[in-house]
Design a protein around this motif. Structure first.
Motif, PDB file in Angstrom:
ATOM      1  N   GLN A  81       0.823  -1.212   0.000  1.00  0.00           N
ATOM      2  CA  GLN A  81       0.000   0.000   0.000  1.00  0.00           C
ATOM      3  C   GLN A  81       0.856   1.261   0.000  1.00  0.00           C
ATOM      4  O   GLN A  81       0.519   2.250  -0.645  1.00  0.00           O
ATOM      5  CB  GLN A  81      -0.889  -0.027   1.246  1.00  0.00           C
ATOM      6  CG  GLN A  81      -1.966   1.022   1.245  1.00  0.00           C
ATOM      7  CD  GLN A  81      -2.907   0.827   2.424  1.00  0.00           C
ATOM      8  OE1 GLN A  81      -3.212  -0.300   2.809  1.00  0.00           O
ATOM      9  NE2 GLN A  81      -3.371   1.905   2.995  1.00  0.00           N
ATOM     10  N   ALA A  82       1.962   1.223   0.745  1.00  0.00           N
ATOM     11  CA  ALA A  82       2.807   2.421   0.859  1.00  0.00           C
ATOM     12  C   ALA A  82       3.769   2.544  -0.320  1.00  0.00           C
ATOM     13  O   ALA A  82       4.517   3.514  -0.408  1.00  0.00           O
ATOM     14  CB  ALA A  82       3.584   2.371   2.158  1.00  0.00           C
ATOM     15  N   GLY A  83       3.746   1.581  -1.235  1.00  0.00           N
ATOM     16  CA  GLY A  83       4.675   1.641  -2.367  1.00  0.00           C
ATOM     17  C   GLY A  83       6.094   1.360  -1.901  1.00  0.00           C
ATOM     18  O   GLY A  83       6.361   1.280  -0.712  1.00  0.00           O
ATOM     19  N   GLY A  84       6.990   1.201  -2.854  1.00  0.00           N
ATOM     20  CA  GLY A  84       8.350   0.846  -2.458  1.00  0.00           C
ATOM     21  C   GLY A  84       9.383   1.772  -3.057  1.00  0.00           C
ATOM     22  O   GLY A  84      10.559   1.421  -3.123  1.00  0.00           O
ATOM     23  N   LEU A  85       8.944   2.939  -3.502  1.00  0.00           N
ATOM     24  CA  LEU A  85       9.905   3.826  -4.163  1.00  0.00           C
ATOM     25  C   LEU A  85      10.936   4.331  -3.165  1.00  0.00           C
ATOM     26  O   LEU A  85      10.623   4.594  -2.007  1.00  0.00           O
ATOM     27  CB  LEU A  85       9.177   5.018  -4.789  1.00  0.00           C
ATOM     28  CG  LEU A  85       8.141   4.680  -5.866  1.00  0.00           C
ATOM     29  CD1 LEU A  85       7.421   5.940  -6.318  1.00  0.00           C
ATOM     30  CD2 LEU A  85       8.801   3.995  -7.054  1.00  0.00           C
TER      31      LEU A  85
END
Lengths: 250, 254
Positions: A81-85
């Motif tokens: 959900q928080a992304g991994g960038l």
């Protein structure tokens, strides 16, 4: 590249005295998008982390094309959900991170592929932008593109659009369907959003409350042309109602 | 600028009123004259071991800056390496953490006698003292920054193909950079402050040596010039460091 079969057999996991997964059996065929739906806290994310190799099962196995999963791998891309960038890298460098690390492509080929991926994900023109300057929807698109840049045979999505507003989420569903049609990838989507599961999945698995098991599987009968118009389809409404009832009654 | 100008006004007023003896606090114009002499006066040949003042501003500042930068650079290298070790390895942390915490509690002045015994009067002792003063902030900031790297970044990198041995370079160091830069700023300030302690070890050049010589000859105006030089160069150094670091940490700034 290509797709792979994902299979979990008898996966169990406990945290102390809390039995989270009570023997999960699920098979995702190559190129299929399998939507796993269940009540909050039933262990959906735990299962996905085990499939990604970030956590170990207490019992049971997870296999990709018959080979057991042991530790994280570029062959299994996971987006949460928080992304991994990486916040310190530009969008372009974030997308190029995987191919550079794996050495899958050379320098100029990476540039070309990242440029093409940015176009496909509607992010062209933002190559130099830092993740914090992008909107929530763009960040999640970029996180999925970052993972797809490695061309993983298996994609694991853990409520990837959970933090977005309803309109953006709907646009993301349509976008992801198109993207997966262009780049077929065996996908396991974990969500608690029934619309999301029905719009994106080829098949739906329902998880029970803890200790969780997959208690029902359903083929989602809608074709490839799914989108906002599908939401008003009587068949969709009926299926959604039935699934929702099943989830709420455990 | 309001506060410094107000302070200057108070200084003028107090000096003109004669409320404080000139030997305790010289008036601003006298300090200005001393500063002019320090930088632009006719330099004269001095006896060996005697610290010159007139016309030697560039020499003293250059000596102090070089001394500070050499020790600061060494402190960065050692601080970042040990900090990474402390932050990344439980084994290194168990081994070194108590020692680091004990040593950094020792005041710099307490190192002065032992530095003089071990390294003798002069350059080496000065550099060692500056190094010790500058080491702890960058070391602690690196260890803390590395310890706070979100698990998600590490998992993403592993998933995208970064092997464990490259994680420190690809994830830990860039992610901890904002904290490390904060530590570097503190280290640089401390290194510059420690220059004066280091130059008490008997160096014949440096702003600290000049101030020590001025104290011995009762020249308060020259001491104030030294203090102003320290303040201005400290400020410039911090601005430069922030300018250099900005492109690398702009991602963390709002």
């Amino acid at each position: 590249m290509g797709t792979a079969a994902l299979r979990a057999s008898g996966v169990r996991k406990s945290f102390g005295t809390v039995h989270v997964l009570g023997g999960i059996d699920v098979t995702v065929v190559p190129g299929e998008t399998y939507a796993l739906l269940g009540p909050s806290g039933c262990g959906k994310s735990t299962l996905l982390r085990i499939m990604a190799g970030f956590a170990e099962a207490d019992a049971g196995t997870v296999e990709i094309d018959g080979k057991p999963v042991s530790g994280p791998s570029p062959q299994r891309g996971m987006v949460a959900q928080a992304g991994g960038l990486f916040p310190w890298l530009s969008l372009r460098d974030n997308l190029a991170f995987g191919p550079r690390e794996t050495g899958r492509l050379s320098g100029s080929a990476i540039d070309a592929e990242v440029t093409e991926l940015m176009v496909r994900t509607g992010l062209d023109g933002f190559g130099d932008a830092l993740p914090r300057t992008l909107s929530g929807g763009m960040r999640q698109r970029a996180a999925i593109a970052q993972v797809l840049a490695n061309r993983p045979p298996v994609l694991l999505l853990d409520e990837p659009f959970g933090a977005l507003d309803a309109q953006t989420r709907l646009r993301m569903h349509e976008w992801l369907r198109e993207l997966l049609a262009e780049q077929p990838t065996t996908t396991m989507l974990v969500t608690h959003d029934v619309d999301e599961a029905l719009l994106l999945g080829d098949r739906l698995g329902l998880m029970s409350a803890r200790p969780a098991k997959v208690v029902e599987e359903t083929v989602i009968p809608f074709g490839a042309d799914r989108g906002r118009h599908t939401l008003a389809d009587p068949e969709f409404v009926a299926l959604k109602s039935r699934v929702l009832e099943r989830v709420l009654t455990g | 600028m309001v506060v410094p100008l107000a302070l200057l006004g108070v200084w003028f007023a107090v000096s003109a009123g004669g409320a404080i003896s000139i030997s305790i606090l010289p008036p601003p114009q006298r300090v200005a004259t001393a500063a002019w002499e320090f930088f632009f006066g006719d330099s004269r040949v001095t006896l060996p071991g005697v610290v010159p003042f007139v016309g030697s501003g560039g020499l003293h500042i250059g000596a102090s800056v070089v001394r500070c930068l050499v020790s600061f650079a060494l402190a960065i290298v050692v601080g970042v390496i040990v900090g990474l070790g402390l932050g990344l390895s439980r084994w290194v942390s168990d081994l070194l953490d108590p020692l680091v915490n004990a040593l950094r509690a020792v005041p710099l002045y307490a190192w002065l006698p032992i530095a003089l015994v071990w390294f003798g009067i002069g350059e080496t002792a000065a550099r060692v003292l500056i190094f010790i003063g500058a080491l702890w902030p960058v070391l602690i900031a690196t260890a803390d920054g590395v310890g706070r790297v979100p698990r998600g970044h590490i998992e993403t990198a592993r998933m995208l193909g970064t092997p464990g041995r490259r994680l420190w370079r690809r994830v830990y160091l860039p992610s901890a950079l904002p904290e490390i830069v904060t530590g570097l700023r503190l280290s640089l300030t401390l290194a510059w402050m420690c220059v004066i302690v280091g130059e008490l070890t008997g160096t014949t050049t440096g702003v600290g040596a000049m101030m020590n010589a001025a104290r011995e000859s009762g020249r308060i105006d020259q001491i104030v010039v030294g203090m102003l030089v320290f303040a201005v160069i400290g400020l410039i150094a911090d601005l430069l460091l922030r300018m250099i670091a900005r492109p690398f940490i702009r991602w963390s700034q709002t």
